[in-house]
Design a protein around this motif. Structure first.
Motif, mmCIF file in Angstrom:
data_model
loop_
_atom_site.group_PDB
_atom_site.id
_atom_site.type_symbol
_atom_site.label_atom_id
_atom_site.label_comp_id
_atom_site.label_asym_id
_atom_site.label_seq_id
_atom_site.Cartn_x
_atom_site.Cartn_y
_atom_site.Cartn_z
ATOM 1 N N ARG A 132 0.757 -1.271 -0.232
ATOM 2 C CA ARG A 132 0.203 -0.171 0.147
ATOM 3 C C ARG A 132 1.041 1.057 0.083
ATOM 4 O O ARG A 132 0.037 2.387 0.019
ATOM 5 C CB ARG A 132 -0.991 -0.060 1.158
ATOM 6 C CG ARG A 132 -1.807 -1.221 1.300
ATOM 7 C CD ARG A 132 -2.990 -0.921 2.222
ATOM 8 N NE ARG A 132 -4.141 -1.691 2.221
ATOM 9 C CZ ARG A 132 -4.216 -2.940 3.055
ATOM 10 N NH1 ARG A 132 -3.129 -3.035 3.836
ATOM 11 N NH2 ARG A 132 -5.110 -3.800 2.988
ATOM 12 N N LYS A 133 2.272 1.150 -0.085
ATOM 13 C CA LYS A 133 3.124 2.309 -0.257
ATOM 14 C C LYS A 133 2.838 3.434 1.162
ATOM 15 O O LYS A 133 2.829 4.565 0.819
ATOM 16 C CB LYS A 133 2.924 3.063 -1.328
ATOM 17 C CG LYS A 133 2.953 1.998 -2.868
ATOM 18 C CD LYS A 133 4.586 1.835 -2.735
ATOM 19 C CE LYS A 133 4.609 0.871 -4.325
ATOM 20 N NZ LYS A 133 5.863 0.306 -4.389
ATOM 21 N N ARG A 134 2.930 2.640 2.323
ATOM 22 C CA ARG A 134 2.833 3.567 3.508
ATOM 23 C C ARG A 134 3.863 2.910 4.281
ATOM 24 O O ARG A 134 4.324 1.843 4.541
ATOM 25 C CB ARG A 134 1.486 3.543 3.743
ATOM 26 C CG ARG A 134 0.796 2.292 4.242
ATOM 27 C CD ARG A 134 -0.640 2.343 4.572
ATOM 28 N NE ARG A 134 -1.138 1.039 5.074
ATOM 29 C CZ ARG A 134 -2.325 0.713 5.573
ATOM 30 N NH1 ARG A 134 -3.098 1.979 5.668
ATOM 31 N NH2 ARG A 134 -2.689 -0.525 5.956
ATOM 32 N N VAL A 135 4.086 3.806 5.399
ATOM 33 C CA VAL A 135 4.789 3.645 6.657
ATOM 34 C C VAL A 135 3.841 4.148 7.875
ATOM 35 O O VAL A 135 3.488 5.054 8.080
ATOM 36 C CB VAL A 135 6.066 4.084 6.816
ATOM 37 C CG1 VAL A 135 6.843 3.799 8.025
ATOM 38 C CG2 VAL A 135 6.870 3.656 5.519
ATOM 39 N N ILE A 136 3.640 2.942 8.627
ATOM 40 C CA ILE A 136 2.784 3.452 10.076
ATOM 41 C C ILE A 136 3.793 3.245 11.261
ATOM 42 O O ILE A 136 4.664 2.212 11.517
ATOM 43 C CB ILE A 136 1.941 2.313 10.107
ATOM 44 C CG1 ILE A 136 0.810 2.567 9.200
ATOM 45 C CG2 ILE A 136 1.204 2.730 11.305
ATOM 46 C CD1 ILE A 136 -0.240 1.478 9.031
ATOM 47 N N LEU A 137 4.036 4.558 12.053
ATOM 48 C CA LEU A 137 4.746 4.365 13.298
ATOM 49 C C LEU A 137 3.688 4.678 14.387
ATOM 50 O O LEU A 137 3.113 5.703 14.653
ATOM 51 C CB LEU A 137 5.795 5.556 12.977
ATOM 52 C CG LEU A 137 6.669 5.756 11.656
ATOM 53 C CD1 LEU A 137 7.406 7.233 11.807
ATOM 54 C CD2 LEU A 137 7.434 4.526 11.901
ATOM 55 N N ASP A 138 3.934 3.694 15.131
ATOM 56 C CA ASP A 138 3.134 3.648 16.397
ATOM 57 C C ASP A 138 1.799 4.102 16.204
ATOM 58 O O ASP A 138 1.174 5.160 16.779
ATOM 59 C CB ASP A 138 3.680 4.895 17.548
ATOM 60 C CG ASP A 138 5.123 4.036 17.827
ATOM 61 O OD1 ASP A 138 5.378 3.080 18.037
ATOM 62 O OD2 ASP A 138 6.122 4.948 18.494
ATOM 63 N N ASN A 139 1.039 3.455 15.267
ATOM 64 C CA ASN A 139 -0.377 3.609 15.169
ATOM 65 C C ASN A 139 -0.619 4.658 14.183
ATOM 66 O O ASN A 139 -1.775 5.178 13.747
ATOM 67 C CB ASN A 139 -1.234 3.615 16.155
ATOM 68 C CG ASN A 139 -1.085 2.580 17.079
ATOM 69 O OD1 ASN A 139 -0.777 1.585 16.573
ATOM 70 N ND2 ASN A 139 -1.051 2.818 18.408
ATOM 71 N N GLU A 140 0.287 5.601 13.748
ATOM 72 C CA GLU A 140 0.031 6.893 12.848
ATOM 73 C C GLU A 140 0.724 6.868 11.432
ATOM 74 O O GLU A 140 2.049 6.251 11.514
ATOM 75 C CB GLU A 140 0.596 7.997 13.456
ATOM 76 C CG GLU A 140 -0.546 8.409 14.775
ATOM 77 C CD GLU A 140 -1.611 8.800 14.520
ATOM 78 O OE1 GLU A 140 -1.827 9.345 13.477
ATOM 79 O OE2 GLU A 140 -2.643 8.562 15.678
ATOM 80 N N THR A 141 0.361 7.105 10.392
ATOM 81 C CA THR A 141 0.829 7.051 9.040
ATOM 82 C C THR A 141 2.012 8.020 9.175
ATOM 83 O O THR A 141 1.502 9.356 9.154
ATOM 84 C CB THR A 141 -0.193 7.193 8.015
ATOM 85 O OG1 THR A 141 -1.264 6.094 8.032
ATOM 86 C CG2 THR A 141 0.503 6.963 6.399
ATOM 87 N N ALA A 142 3.160 7.852 8.706
ATOM 88 C CA ALA A 142 4.249 8.664 8.631
ATOM 89 C C ALA A 142 4.105 9.385 7.148
ATOM 90 O O ALA A 142 3.630 8.793 5.994
ATOM 91 C CB ALA A 142 5.501 7.960 8.286
ATOM 92 N N ALA A 143 4.230 10.725 7.266
ATOM 93 C CA ALA A 143 4.045 11.629 5.987
ATOM 94 C C ALA A 143 5.484 11.469 5.094
ATOM 95 O O ALA A 143 6.216 12.430 5.038
ATOM 96 C CB ALA A 143 3.777 13.071 6.498
ATOM 97 N N LEU A 144 5.667 10.342 4.676
ATOM 98 C CA LEU A 144 6.796 10.368 3.624
ATOM 99 C C LEU A 144 6.642 10.779 2.187
ATOM 100 O O LEU A 144 5.417 10.650 1.762
ATOM 101 C CB LEU A 144 7.469 8.844 3.671
ATOM 102 C CG LEU A 144 7.715 8.089 4.873
ATOM 103 C CD1 LEU A 144 8.231 6.751 4.529
ATOM 104 C CD2 LEU A 144 8.580 8.753 5.700
ATOM 105 N N THR A 145 7.565 11.405 1.544
ATOM 106 C CA THR A 145 7.172 11.624 0.430
ATOM 107 C C THR A 145 7.541 10.540 -0.754
ATOM 108 O O THR A 145 7.917 9.540 -0.262
ATOM 109 C CB THR A 145 8.453 12.759 -0.292
ATOM 110 O OG1 THR A 145 9.527 12.185 -0.185
ATOM 111 C CG2 THR A 145 8.330 13.832 0.672
#
Length: 234
Positions: A132-145
Protein backbone atom coordinates in the motif's frame (compact mmCIF):
# COMPACT_ATOMS: atom_id res chain seq x y z
CA UNK A 1 -60.71 -75.67 -15.38
CA UNK A 2 -59.46 -77.14 -12.16
CA UNK A 3 -59.00 -75.27 -8.92
CA UNK A 4 -55.32 -75.95 -9.21
CA UNK A 5 -55.19 -74.26 -12.60
CA UNK A 6 -57.15 -71.25 -11.34
CA UNK A 7 -54.85 -70.95 -8.33
CA UNK A 8 -51.76 -71.22 -10.51
CA UNK A 9 -52.81 -68.45 -12.91
CA UNK A 10 -54.08 -66.00 -10.29
CA UNK A 11 -51.66 -63.05 -9.91
CA UNK A 12 -49.68 -63.17 -6.70
CA UNK A 13 -46.76 -61.25 -5.26
CA UNK A 14 -44.52 -63.85 -6.89
CA UNK A 15 -45.91 -64.10 -10.45
CA UNK A 16 -47.30 -60.54 -10.82
CA UNK A 17 -45.54 -58.70 -13.70
CA UNK A 18 -42.86 -56.36 -12.38
CA UNK A 19 -43.53 -52.67 -12.69
CA UNK A 20 -41.04 -50.85 -14.89
CA UNK A 21 -38.42 -48.98 -12.84
CA UNK A 22 -38.37 -45.22 -13.09
CA UNK A 23 -35.33 -43.92 -14.95
CA UNK A 24 -32.62 -42.75 -12.54
CA UNK A 25 -32.57 -39.04 -11.87
CA UNK A 26 -29.33 -37.57 -13.11
CA UNK A 27 -27.35 -35.78 -10.43
CA UNK A 28 -27.03 -32.06 -11.04
CA UNK A 29 -23.78 -31.20 -12.78
CA UNK A 30 -21.44 -29.05 -10.75
CA UNK A 31 -19.75 -26.50 -12.97
CA UNK A 32 -16.25 -25.30 -12.23
CA UNK A 33 -16.95 -22.02 -14.01
CA UNK A 34 -20.04 -19.77 -14.18
CA UNK A 35 -22.62 -20.31 -16.88
CA UNK A 36 -21.71 -18.59 -20.11
CA UNK A 37 -17.96 -19.05 -19.66
CA UNK A 38 -15.53 -21.81 -20.47
CA UNK A 39 -12.52 -23.13 -18.60
CA UNK A 40 -9.25 -22.49 -20.43
CA UNK A 41 -6.87 -23.93 -17.87
CA UNK A 42 -6.09 -23.87 -14.18
CA UNK A 43 -3.52 -22.68 -11.67
CA UNK A 44 -1.80 -24.90 -9.13
CA UNK A 45 -0.06 -22.96 -6.35
CA UNK A 46 2.86 -24.82 -4.80
CA UNK A 47 4.23 -23.45 -1.54
CA UNK A 48 7.83 -24.50 -0.89
CA UNK A 49 11.03 -22.51 -0.48
CA UNK A 50 14.48 -23.45 -1.72
CA UNK A 51 15.62 -24.71 1.68
CA UNK A 52 12.65 -27.07 2.06
CA UNK A 53 13.12 -28.34 -1.48
CA UNK A 54 16.80 -29.01 -0.81
CA UNK A 55 15.94 -30.84 2.42
CA UNK A 56 13.65 -33.09 0.37
CA UNK A 57 16.50 -33.83 -2.03
CA UNK A 58 15.17 -31.75 -4.88
CA UNK A 59 14.97 -28.15 -6.12
CA UNK A 60 12.30 -25.74 -7.32
CA UNK A 61 13.47 -26.19 -10.90
CA UNK A 62 13.19 -30.01 -10.71
CA UNK A 63 9.69 -29.78 -9.22
CA UNK A 64 8.61 -27.44 -12.01
CA UNK A 65 10.08 -29.67 -14.73
CA UNK A 66 8.39 -32.75 -13.22
CA UNK A 67 4.99 -31.02 -13.17
CA UNK A 68 5.46 -29.84 -16.75
CA UNK A 69 6.36 -33.36 -17.86
CA UNK A 70 3.31 -34.78 -16.08
CA UNK A 71 1.01 -32.30 -17.82
CA UNK A 72 2.56 -33.12 -21.20
CA UNK A 73 2.16 -36.84 -20.56
CA UNK A 74 -1.51 -36.57 -19.57
CA UNK A 75 -2.46 -33.97 -22.20
CA UNK A 76 0.21 -33.42 -24.89
CA UNK A 77 -1.58 -30.30 -26.17
CA UNK A 78 -1.45 -28.58 -22.77
CA UNK A 79 0.62 -25.41 -22.58
CA UNK A 80 2.45 -24.58 -19.35
CA UNK A 81 3.94 -21.46 -17.78
CA UNK A 82 5.73 -21.29 -14.46
CA UNK A 83 6.65 -18.30 -12.31
CA UNK A 84 8.45 -18.02 -9.00
CA UNK A 85 6.97 -16.01 -6.11
CA UNK A 86 9.42 -13.66 -4.39
CA UNK A 87 9.25 -12.26 -0.86
CA UNK A 88 11.74 -10.56 1.45
CA UNK A 89 13.83 -12.98 3.50
CA UNK A 90 12.27 -13.62 6.87
CA UNK A 91 8.89 -12.22 5.83
CA UNK A 92 7.17 -15.20 7.47
CA UNK A 93 3.74 -16.64 6.71
CA UNK A 94 2.72 -19.87 4.99
CA UNK A 95 4.59 -20.46 1.76
CA UNK A 96 1.43 -21.13 -0.24
CA UNK A 97 -0.18 -17.90 1.02
CA UNK A 98 2.90 -15.91 0.00
CA UNK A 99 2.73 -17.54 -3.45
CA UNK A 100 -0.98 -16.79 -3.92
CA UNK A 101 -0.56 -13.14 -2.94
CA UNK A 102 2.61 -12.58 -4.95
CA UNK A 103 1.04 -14.09 -8.07
CA UNK A 104 -2.13 -12.00 -7.72
CA UNK A 105 -4.59 -14.75 -6.86
CA UNK A 106 -7.95 -12.89 -6.80
CA UNK A 107 -9.34 -14.73 -3.77
CA UNK A 108 -6.18 -14.20 -1.74
CA UNK A 109 -6.02 -10.52 -2.70
CA UNK A 110 -9.67 -10.01 -1.79
CA UNK A 111 -9.15 -11.61 1.62
CA UNK A 112 -6.05 -9.52 2.21
CA UNK A 113 -7.75 -6.26 1.24
CA UNK A 114 -10.78 -7.10 3.36
CA UNK A 115 -8.66 -7.00 6.49
CA UNK A 116 -9.42 -3.79 8.40
CA UNK A 117 -6.64 -1.23 8.53
CA UNK A 118 -6.83 -1.46 12.30
CA UNK A 119 -4.80 -4.66 12.01
CA UNK A 120 -1.86 -2.52 10.98
CA UNK A 121 -2.67 0.11 13.56
CA UNK A 122 -3.20 -2.31 16.44
CA UNK A 123 0.48 -2.62 17.20
CA UNK A 124 3.14 -0.18 18.28
CA UNK A 125 6.30 -0.06 16.25
CA UNK A 126 6.88 0.20 12.53
CA UNK A 127 4.82 -1.28 9.71
CA UNK A 128 6.41 -0.91 6.29
CA UNK A 129 3.48 -1.70 4.01
CA UNK A 130 5.00 -2.11 0.57
CA UNK A 131 1.73 -3.26 -0.98
CA UNK A 132 0.00 0.00 0.00
CA UNK A 133 3.06 2.27 -0.21
CA UNK A 134 2.88 3.53 3.36
CA UNK A 135 4.73 3.44 6.67
CA UNK A 136 2.91 3.34 10.01
CA UNK A 137 4.75 4.50 13.12
CA UNK A 138 3.13 3.75 16.47
CA UNK A 139 -0.37 3.68 14.95
CA UNK A 140 0.11 6.80 12.83
CA UNK A 141 0.86 7.01 9.11
CA UNK A 142 4.20 8.67 8.47
CA UNK A 143 4.19 11.60 6.03
CA UNK A 144 6.86 10.29 3.68
CA UNK A 145 7.33 11.74 0.23
CA UNK A 146 7.25 9.43 -2.77
CA UNK A 147 11.04 9.48 -3.07
CA UNK A 148 11.54 8.89 0.65
CA UNK A 149 9.31 5.83 0.54
CA UNK A 150 11.11 4.56 -2.57
CA UNK A 151 14.43 4.92 -0.78
CA UNK A 152 13.19 3.04 2.30
CA UNK A 153 11.55 0.37 0.15
CA UNK A 154 14.78 -0.15 -1.82
CA UNK A 155 16.69 -0.78 1.39
CA UNK A 156 13.95 -2.97 2.91
CA UNK A 157 13.84 -5.28 -0.10
CA UNK A 158 17.61 -5.75 0.27
CA UNK A 159 17.49 -6.32 4.00
CA UNK A 160 20.87 -6.92 5.60
CA UNK A 161 22.87 -5.82 2.53
CA UNK A 162 24.78 -2.55 2.52
CA UNK A 163 23.81 -0.45 -0.49
CA UNK A 164 26.30 2.11 -1.72
CA UNK A 165 25.19 5.57 -2.75
CA UNK A 166 26.04 5.03 -6.41
CA UNK A 167 23.62 2.08 -6.59
CA UNK A 168 20.86 4.11 -4.98
CA UNK A 169 21.36 6.91 -7.49
CA UNK A 170 21.41 4.53 -10.45
CA UNK A 171 18.30 2.66 -9.26
CA UNK A 172 16.06 5.46 -7.98
CA UNK A 173 16.94 8.39 -10.21
CA UNK A 174 17.02 8.73 -13.97
CA UNK A 175 17.20 11.45 -16.58
CA UNK A 176 13.41 11.71 -16.71
CA UNK A 177 13.21 12.92 -13.13
CA UNK A 178 12.23 16.52 -12.65
CA UNK A 179 15.17 17.21 -10.38
CA UNK A 180 18.76 16.93 -11.47
CA UNK A 181 20.48 13.60 -10.96
CA UNK A 182 21.77 13.77 -7.37
CA UNK A 183 25.29 13.26 -6.15
CA UNK A 184 26.28 11.27 -3.09
CA UNK A 185 25.77 14.29 -0.86
CA UNK A 186 22.15 14.55 -2.05
CA UNK A 187 21.56 10.93 -1.05
CA UNK A 188 22.81 11.72 2.44
CA UNK A 189 20.32 14.57 2.64
CA UNK A 190 17.43 12.29 1.57
CA UNK A 191 18.45 9.69 4.14
CA UNK A 192 18.64 12.34 6.87
CA UNK A 193 15.12 13.55 6.03
CA UNK A 194 13.82 9.99 5.99
CA UNK A 195 15.35 9.28 9.38
CA UNK A 196 13.86 12.43 10.86
CA UNK A 197 10.39 11.22 9.86
CA UNK A 198 11.05 7.74 11.29
CA UNK A 199 11.55 9.39 14.69
CA UNK A 200 12.68 6.99 17.39
CA UNK A 201 12.93 4.24 14.79
CA UNK A 202 15.51 6.10 12.72
CA UNK A 203 18.15 3.46 13.36
CA UNK A 204 16.39 0.93 11.11
CA UNK A 205 18.24 2.81 8.36
CA UNK A 206 21.84 2.30 9.37
CA UNK A 207 24.90 4.09 8.04
CA UNK A 208 27.84 1.89 7.12
CA UNK A 209 30.65 4.40 7.23
CA UNK A 210 32.55 4.75 3.99
CA UNK A 211 30.19 2.40 2.12
CA UNK A 212 26.50 3.33 2.19
CA UNK A 213 23.25 2.41 3.95
CA UNK A 214 21.55 -0.73 5.20
CA UNK A 215 18.10 -1.65 6.51
CA UNK A 216 18.22 -3.51 9.82
CA UNK A 217 15.00 -5.14 10.96
CA UNK A 218 14.11 -4.91 14.65
CA UNK A 219 11.63 -6.98 16.63
CA UNK A 220 9.19 -4.07 16.46
CA UNK A 221 9.34 -3.76 12.66
CA UNK A 222 6.86 -5.57 10.40
CA UNK A 223 7.09 -5.76 6.62
CA UNK A 224 3.94 -6.24 4.56
CA UNK A 225 4.51 -7.23 0.96
CA UNK A 226 1.80 -9.01 -1.00
CA UNK A 227 1.63 -7.97 -4.60
CA UNK A 228 5.20 -7.90 -5.86
CA UNK A 229 5.30 -9.11 -9.48
CA UNK A 230 7.14 -12.42 -9.80
CA UNK A 231 9.28 -12.97 -12.88
CA UNK A 232 9.07 -16.14 -14.94
CA UNK A 233 12.18 -18.11 -14.03
CA UNK A 234 11.44 -21.52 -15.53
Amino acid sequence: MSLAHIHATRPTQFNRPARPLAPPVAAPRIRAVPTGTEARGFVLYVGIDEAKAAAAGTSLNRIVEALKALAADIAPSAETYAAVALAPEGAGGRDVDVVRLALQDPAALAAHRAEPEELDRARSGVVVDISRKRVILDNETAALTYKEFELLQYLVLREGRTIDRAEIIASLWNSADEEDTPNERTIDVHVRRLRSKLGRYEDIVRTVRGVGYRFDRHADVAIRQSTTPSPDLF
